[in-house]
Design a protein around this motif. Sequence first.
Motif, mmCIF file in Angstrom:
data_model
loop_
_atom_site.group_PDB
_atom_site.id
_atom_site.type_symbol
_atom_site.label_atom_id
_atom_site.label_comp_id
_atom_site.label_asym_id
_atom_site.label_seq_id
_atom_site.Cartn_x
_atom_site.Cartn_y
_atom_site.Cartn_z
ATOM 1 N N VAL A 75 -5.464 5.311 2.680
ATOM 2 C CA VAL A 75 -5.451 3.884 2.345
ATOM 3 C C VAL A 75 -5.711 3.687 0.856
ATOM 4 O O VAL A 75 -5.000 2.925 0.178
ATOM 5 C CB VAL A 75 -6.505 3.121 3.177
ATOM 6 N N GLN A 76 -6.722 4.366 0.317
ATOM 7 C CA GLN A 76 -7.055 4.223 -1.103
ATOM 8 C C GLN A 76 -5.944 4.773 -1.986
ATOM 9 O O GLN A 76 -5.642 4.209 -3.046
ATOM 10 C CB GLN A 76 -8.375 4.932 -1.395
ATOM 11 N N ILE A 131 -0.388 -0.908 17.700
ATOM 12 C CA ILE A 131 -0.335 -2.205 17.019
ATOM 13 C C ILE A 131 -1.635 -2.470 16.278
ATOM 14 O O ILE A 131 -1.629 -2.852 15.090
ATOM 15 C CB ILE A 131 -0.054 -3.338 18.029
ATOM 16 N N GLU A 132 -2.761 -2.234 16.937
ATOM 17 C CA GLU A 132 -4.059 -2.467 16.303
ATOM 18 C C GLU A 132 -4.267 -1.531 15.112
ATOM 19 O O GLU A 132 -4.709 -1.958 14.034
ATOM 20 C CB GLU A 132 -5.184 -2.258 17.318
ATOM 21 N N ALA A 133 -3.938 -0.254 15.301
ATOM 22 C CA ALA A 133 -4.142 0.735 14.243
ATOM 23 C C ALA A 133 -3.309 0.397 13.006
ATOM 24 O O ALA A 133 -3.811 0.416 11.877
ATOM 25 C CB ALA A 133 -3.797 2.129 14.748
ATOM 26 N N VAL A 134 -2.032 0.086 13.208
ATOM 27 C CA VAL A 134 -1.159 -0.236 12.081
ATOM 28 C C VAL A 134 -1.634 -1.500 11.377
ATOM 29 O O VAL A 134 -1.653 -1.561 10.136
ATOM 30 C CB VAL A 134 0.309 -0.398 12.549
ATOM 31 N N ARG A 140 -6.116 -3.000 5.319
ATOM 32 C CA ARG A 140 -6.945 -2.261 4.370
ATOM 33 C C ARG A 140 -6.162 -1.886 3.116
ATOM 34 O O ARG A 140 -6.698 -1.931 1.998
ATOM 35 C CB ARG A 140 -7.517 -1.006 5.031
ATOM 36 N N VAL A 141 -4.913 -1.528 3.277
ATOM 37 C CA VAL A 141 -4.078 -1.191 2.112
ATOM 38 C C VAL A 141 -3.898 -2.421 1.229
ATOM 39 O O VAL A 141 -4.026 -2.341 -0.004
ATOM 40 C CB VAL A 141 -2.702 -0.643 2.555
ATOM 41 N N LYS A 147 -7.842 -5.539 -4.571
ATOM 42 C CA LYS A 147 -9.073 -5.222 -5.301
ATOM 43 C C LYS A 147 -8.761 -4.491 -6.602
ATOM 44 O O LYS A 147 -9.338 -4.794 -7.652
ATOM 45 C CB LYS A 147 -9.988 -4.363 -4.418
ATOM 46 N N HIS A 148 -7.820 -3.538 -6.517
ATOM 47 C CA HIS A 148 -7.468 -2.755 -7.698
ATOM 48 C C HIS A 148 -6.753 -3.622 -8.741
ATOM 49 O O HIS A 148 -7.015 -3.507 -9.942
ATOM 50 C CB HIS A 148 -6.577 -1.579 -7.296
#
Length: 281
Positions: A75-76, A131-134, A140-141, A147-148
């Motif tokens: 993700v980061q 579906i939840e995981a994606v 988060r991405v 944020k960046h």
Amino acid sequence: MQRNKELHQFLLTKAEQLTEDWYASLDKSGTGVYASTDPEVIRELKSQNFEFHQHLCKIFIMEKSAFFDEFDDWVQEIGRDPEHLNTPTHLIMKEFQRVREQYMNFIEEYSKTTEDLVSQKSLDIWKYAIIEAVDVVMTRVVEEKSKHLNARIEEQQQTINELSSPLIDLPDGKALLPLVGDIDSDRATAIFENTLEGCTTKRVDHLFIDLSGVYLVDTRVAQQIFQLITGLKLIGVTATLSGIRPEIAQTAVQLGIDFGEIRITSNLAQAISSEATLTRD
């Protein structure tokens, strides 16, 4: 239960196909990383997508919190990747949704190829898990990217503020601070801090502050500018103001600012000339 080692293995063996099918069907007419024709960028994009699949299918063999923790590095990486930073967020979200649809199709395919009878309930549980995981990873991405970008904007703004309040060295311990353009509260604060620090570092004993290029300030900003005079006095720096426009003068009067101990001239040339005369005398 969403746990299913066989489904995990099935999807893992499909990871490379998932990546190739996804890239082949990608809309490359837009902007950003998906439209790139650079072979190295394309190679890295496919590698990132393939790694995503290797992580995602583990939702069927790992405990949920551990699964998402393991996803953090990926993700980061994506959220800070320069190519993805230059890609519109809505396009990134669209591709997550397309990948999610790929998994729906492969889960259906798995249910038809397995020897065990798969109930509709199991299918629904597996699909919901994907579906939840994606959705969580996509969110988060996007958050990491935002944020960046915000951090980068703040750094750029700080640089702009520093460049917009240049302290120009003059002979004999003197310096010039020419202010140009509109001054908001953030810039006024930066001017205050940078000027005091700069005068101390450069050992300035007389600062000429030219306001002829400033056309608009609000009452708070006007107050901060004149507080700078007080701050300079406290560190032993004499200040001369020049080029005060009528609008700023009116604001200062409304604030009740005392000009009694402040050296003021109509323009910068007069300020420097007057100081030179005083020095000779």
